[in-house]
Design a protein around this motif. Structure first.
Motif, short mmCIF file in Angstrom:
data_model
loop_
_atom_site.label_atom_id
_atom_site.label_comp_id
_atom_site.label_asym_id
_atom_site.label_seq_id
_atom_site.Cartn_x
_atom_site.Cartn_y
_atom_site.Cartn_z
N ALA A 1 27.07 24.08 75.38
CA ALA A 1 26.90 23.17 74.24
C ALA A 1 25.41 22.99 74.00
CB ALA A 1 27.54 21.81 74.53
N PHE B 1 25.59 18.18 78.01
CA PHE B 1 26.83 17.55 78.47
C PHE B 1 27.57 18.56 79.32
CE2 PHE B 1 26.28 15.14 74.42
CZ PHE B 1 26.26 13.86 74.95
N SER B 2 28.31 18.06 80.29
CA SER B 2 29.03 18.98 81.15
C SER B 2 30.24 19.54 80.41
CB SER B 2 29.50 18.25 82.41
OG SER B 2 30.51 19.02 83.03
N GLN B 3 30.49 20.81 80.63
CA GLN B 3 31.64 21.43 79.97
C GLN B 3 32.95 20.77 80.43
OE1 GLN B 3 31.43 25.62 79.71
NE2 GLN B 3 33.33 25.79 78.56
N GLN B 4 32.92 20.21 81.65
CA GLN B 4 34.11 19.55 82.18
C GLN B 4 34.49 18.30 81.37
OE1 GLN B 4 36.10 21.11 84.28
NE2 GLN B 4 34.51 22.68 84.02
N ASP B 5 33.51 17.81 80.57
CA ASP B 5 33.77 16.58 79.80
C ASP B 5 34.24 16.87 78.38
OD1 ASP B 5 33.00 15.15 81.98
OD2 ASP B 5 30.93 14.87 81.32
N ARG B 6 34.53 18.12 78.09
CA ARG B 6 34.85 18.49 76.71
C ARG B 6 36.09 17.80 76.16
NH1 ARG B 6 33.03 22.36 72.84
NH2 ARG B 6 31.06 23.08 73.63
N LEU B 7 36.97 17.42 77.03
CA LEU B 7 38.21 16.84 76.52
C LEU B 7 38.21 15.30 76.61
CD1 LEU B 7 40.72 17.88 75.19
CD2 LEU B 7 41.78 18.21 77.42
N ASN B 8 37.04 14.75 76.98
CA ASN B 8 36.99 13.29 77.16
C ASN B 8 37.34 12.51 75.90
OD1 ASN B 8 36.23 13.96 79.69
ND2 ASN B 8 34.28 12.87 79.69
N TRP B 9 37.10 13.12 74.74
CA TRP B 9 37.42 12.42 73.48
C TRP B 9 38.89 12.02 73.43
CZ3 TRP B 9 41.17 14.58 70.41
CH2 TRP B 9 41.46 15.93 70.62
N ALA B 10 39.73 12.80 74.09
CA ALA B 10 41.17 12.56 74.01
C ALA B 10 41.57 11.33 74.83
CB ALA B 10 41.93 13.78 74.50
N ALA C 1 39.68 8.53 75.15
CA ALA C 1 39.01 7.29 74.75
C ALA C 1 39.97 6.35 74.03
CB ALA C 1 37.83 7.62 73.85
N ILE D 1 47.11 14.98 74.12
CA ILE D 1 46.49 16.21 73.62
C ILE D 1 46.78 17.32 74.63
CG2 ILE D 1 44.32 17.32 72.96
CD1 ILE D 1 45.09 14.96 71.15
N CYS E 1 31.40 21.42 69.53
CA CYS E 1 30.56 20.60 70.42
C CYS E 1 30.38 19.20 69.87
CB CYS E 1 29.19 21.24 70.59
SG CYS E 1 29.28 22.88 71.32
N GLY F 1 32.31 17.57 67.79
CA GLY F 1 33.61 16.91 67.88
C GLY F 1 33.97 16.51 69.29
N SER F 2 33.46 17.24 70.28
CA SER F 2 33.77 16.93 71.67
C SER F 2 32.85 15.85 72.25
CB SER F 2 33.62 18.18 72.55
OG SER F 2 34.44 19.20 72.10
N PHE F 3 31.57 15.91 71.90
CA PHE F 3 30.58 15.08 72.60
C PHE F 3 29.94 13.98 71.78
CE2 PHE F 3 30.22 19.21 74.96
CZ PHE F 3 30.83 18.77 76.13
N GLN G 1 33.52 12.34 67.56
CA GLN G 1 34.76 12.20 68.36
C GLN G 1 35.82 11.42 67.58
OE1 GLN G 1 33.44 10.28 71.97
NE2 GLN G 1 33.32 12.23 73.10
N ARG H 1 39.58 12.58 66.77
CA ARG H 1 40.79 11.82 67.06
C ARG H 1 41.60 11.57 65.79
NH1 ARG H 1 37.48 9.32 71.16
NH2 ARG H 1 36.65 7.81 69.69
N GLY I 1 40.09 22.73 75.22
CA GLY I 1 39.60 21.78 76.23
C GLY I 1 38.38 22.31 76.94
N THR I 2 38.42 22.29 78.26
CA THR I 2 37.24 22.71 79.03
C THR I 2 37.02 24.22 78.96
OG1 THR I 2 38.59 22.84 81.00
CG2 THR I 2 37.40 20.78 80.64
N CYS J 1 30.53 26.24 72.94
CA CYS J 1 29.89 26.33 71.62
C CYS J 1 30.15 27.72 71.04
CB CYS J 1 28.39 26.11 71.80
SG CYS J 1 27.45 26.29 70.28
#
Lengths: 440, 265
Positions: free
Chosen positions: A425, A429-438, A440, B3, B24, B26-28, B33, B37, B54-55, B59
């Motif tokens: 990215a 940000f860590s790639q592992q956090d990519r799905l964190n939006w889901a 929240a 999701i 990116c 949209g994810s961060f 975000q 959603r 997901g992970t 990009c």
């Protein structure tokens, strides 16, 4: 005697002018050929359509109606004046006078056609006069912003003025020729505008009228020859190159930027551990990433540069330029052409071989890094260009060279690249956090 | 709202209808975000089987490519293509015009061939098919919306009408800025400008664009790109108009019209 002298002079002047014109156009052609090959011959139907609509039909000009109408006057005037020029040429080499008129004099239909054509040339010439004066007015009195930007200082402004004044000169010649001719023959030709103008000369002697007719005739022809020779050194070359340039314009969506195949090969080797790279050729020149100089660009970029008539619609639409940044897409095209002229001249002076002059298209008085970095790749310049030039394509190729060969990037871009490589990215940000939006 | 990732679909032996490419921003990005959603809620509400990577998503490589770093771009692109081809992805919908452009135009010659849609087009299709029905448009009555064309949706791919058709559903007045459609003014973020300081000049591009938006007297500036959204939101703040003029993505507005989102106007 006078007749043969005139034929002799005509042929001599024509031959000299054609020789210099040939050298001028050959130079342009050879310079364009310095560019890299790129195949732009697919979909010929679409290409013909673009050429007919955009170059011949002036489609993109009509986004700005006032300059489009004024330009249309000049364009139509230029096109149909070629008919009269044909007669001038035939008269010149045969030593006759209005050879086409005399050939059709007694054929009512063709005679009407001839008179109609010359009359419409005269009417078009009046419109050309209006257009030319309006263009001079816009540039030098109204000072339309896009026609008064810093990159036009010096030769470009002079070039623009030369062309416009030369057009007025040609019109004066055409009308001197036709009006005197009409007065000499009691208006028997019946041309639309000169039949009105001839009244101004009713008390002129036969000799004065004859001299005026000859001055108009020769002045017109010499003007046309001068134009022909000057054209390959001028921005006005667009009157010819607009046609091939629209034909060969890229047909891909404006958002598409080509992928570099040499990089694909390299990355595929990296991603496949079992692959063995092909043996490197020790004599091969080091690979060039992107473009540093004009020879690294495609021939189409170079054709673009010679086609540009410096109208500045691109620069007027450029978001960077309108907010005071140094970038001007028109200057990208002008610098490319000027550097190409410099390289071409150096090659010619060195017996047809290129010797590195230590300069390039980047910096060295040409395109600066600051300009390249200001571009948002928004495509406004590409959209605006009435002859389908892409300044953006050149900008992107130069950017590639700056980044991949010179490692010349603003610090923020360097960390952006690092982030993209390390965590996928542009931000850290860590790639592992990519799905964190889901969550929240 | 659950999701599901493509990996989860694959493990269950199912195939989703679409891949929702989040991107990116949209994810961060916290603002983007919300758009992600909102769009996911629309898909969920319509029972559309969608997956995200997901992970496994990275990009697309767009900012690197536009900055001139073809190497970083292709490295990411080839990775993404390997992942997507591995899953047999057929159809992608994304809420980012930059992702949309690069996936649609530049991935194919690297081996990534998919049907790629931007959410403006996708939402328009769902409206045309009668699948999206707006029940909650009262809040838009008497409001003025102006749509900002994203360069990568507009000029780059000539998508001008779809986002406008989507916004027409809201029963608000749709007003155009001085420069719109093919002549839309850039927000200033493209070409990796988002990630660096501006070059010296006398104004920021997003300020110039926000001026045009404010001239329309609109209550809502509709965007269809996370970067435009940021740029215009910043622009509105710099004029201290954030209480009167709101910047929303078209997905948020539609979700609100469906009663799925509670946006404050």
């Amino acid at each position: 005697m006078a007749k043969y002298f005139q034929i002799y002079l005509f042929v001599l002047l024509t031959a000299i002018a054609f020789y210099f014109a040939y050298r001028g156009y050959r130079r342009v052609y050879q310079n364009i050929c310095l560019g890299k090959p790129e195949d732009l011959t697919d979909q010929p139907l679409q290409r013909w359509k673009n050429m007919l609509l955009v170059a011949f039909g002036q489609k993109k000009m009509f986004k700005n109606v006032i300059p489009a109408v004024l330009h249309l006057f000049l364009y139509v005037g230029f096109l149909i004046t070629q008919v009269e020029l044909l007669e001038v040429f035939l008269d010149g080499i045969t030593g006759s006078h209005r050879i086409i008129y005399h050939a059709v004099e007694n054929l009512p239909v063709l005679r009407t056609l001839y008179v109609g054509l010359i009359s419409s040339i005269e009417i078009a010439s009046v419109l050309v006069f209006i257009g030319t004066v309006a263009f001079l007015w816009r540039r030098f009195v109204l000072k339309v912003p896009r026609l008064n930007k810093p990159e036009l200082k010096g030769f470009p402004i002079q070039d623009a003025a030369t062309i416009l004044i030369a057009e007025i000169y040609l019109l004066i010649c055409i009308f001197s020729m036709n009006t005197a001719d009409m007065a000499l023959h009691e208006g028997k030709y019946g041309f639309a505008v000169s039949s009105v103008l001839q009244n101004l000369f009713h008390n002129w002697s036969h000799t004065s009228l004859t001299i005026m007719e000859r001055i108009g005739w020769w002045g017109h022809y010499i003007g046309v020859l001068g134009f022909l020779v000057y054209l390959p050194y001028s921005k006005h070359l667009h009157i010819l190159l607009a046609f091939p340039n629209t034909y060969f314009a890229r047909l891909t969506p404006k958002g598409y930027v080509n992928n570099m195949p040499e990089i694909t090969r390299e990355i595929k080797l990296m991603m496949d551990p079992s692959a063995t790279p092909p043996p490197a050729d020790p004599n091969a020149p080091p690979p060039r990433f992107g473009a540093k100089d004009v020879m690294d660009l495609s021939w189409k970029n170079l054709l673009d540069a010679y086609t540009c008539t410096e109208c500045g619609r691109c620069t007027a639409a450029c978001p960077a330029n309108m907010t005071g940044k140094k970038l001007s897409p028109r200057k990208i095209m002008m610098d490319t052409r000027d550097r190409l002229e410099e390289v071409g001249a150096a090659i010619a002076a060195n017996g047809g071989v290129w010797k590195d002059d230590g300069k390039s298209l980047i910096e060295n008085g040409y395109i600066t890094i600051e300009e390249l970095r200001a571009c948002t790749t928004c495509n406004a310049c590409v959209e605006e260009c009435p002859v389908m030039i892409s300044p953006l394509d050149i900008i992107l190729q130069l950017r590639r060279n700056l980044i991949m060969e010179e490692s010349n990037a603003p610090a923020e871009w360097t960390s952006m690249f690092t982030n993209m490589e390390n965590n996928g990215a542009p931000w850290q940000f860590s790639q592992q956090d990519r799905l964190n939006w889901a969550n929240a | 709202m659950k999701i599901r990732t493509y990996a989860e679909y694959a493990a269950a032996g199912e195939t989703p209808e679409i891949l929702f490419w989040v991107g990116c921003a949209g994810s961060f990005d916290q603002r983007a975000q919300k758009v992600t959603r909102a769009f996911a809620k629309i898909l969920h509400h319509l029972n559309i089987k969608f997956a995200v990577l997901g992970t496994e998503e990275t990009c697309t490589g767009d900012p690197a490519k536009r900055a001139g770093n073809e190497f970083v771009f292709q490295m990411l692109a080839l990775q993404n293509i390997e992942v997507m081809n591995g899953y047999g992805v057929k159809k992608i919908v994304t809420t980012c015009p930059h992702c949309f452009n690069i996936l649609k135009n530049e991935y194919p010659s690297l081996g990534g061939n998919y049907e790629v849609l931007h959410h403006a087009t996708y939402l328009q299709q769902l409206i045309d098919e009668g699948r999206i029905k707006l029940t909650d448009t009262d809040r838009f009555k008497g409001k003025r919306i102006t749509y900002h064309d994203s360069c990568y949706l507009g000029r780059a791919n000539e998508i001008y009408e779809a986002p406008r058709r989507v916004l027409e559903e809201l029963d608000a007045a749709l007003v155009e800025m001085k420069s719109c459609r093919s002549r839309g003014l850039c927000c200033g973020a493209g070409g990796a400008q988002m990630f660096k300081e501006d070059e010296p000049g006398n104004k920021r591009i997003n300020i110039a664009r926000t001026e045009e938006a404010l001239e329309t007297q609109a209550n809502i500036i509709a965007a269809a790109c996370p970067f435009c959204n940021t740029m215009l939101t910043d622009g509105v703040k710099s004029f201290e108009k954030q209480d009167q003029v709101k910047v929303f993505d078209i997905a948020e507005l539609i979700a609100a019209g469906q009663g799925l989102e509670n946006i404050v106007l």
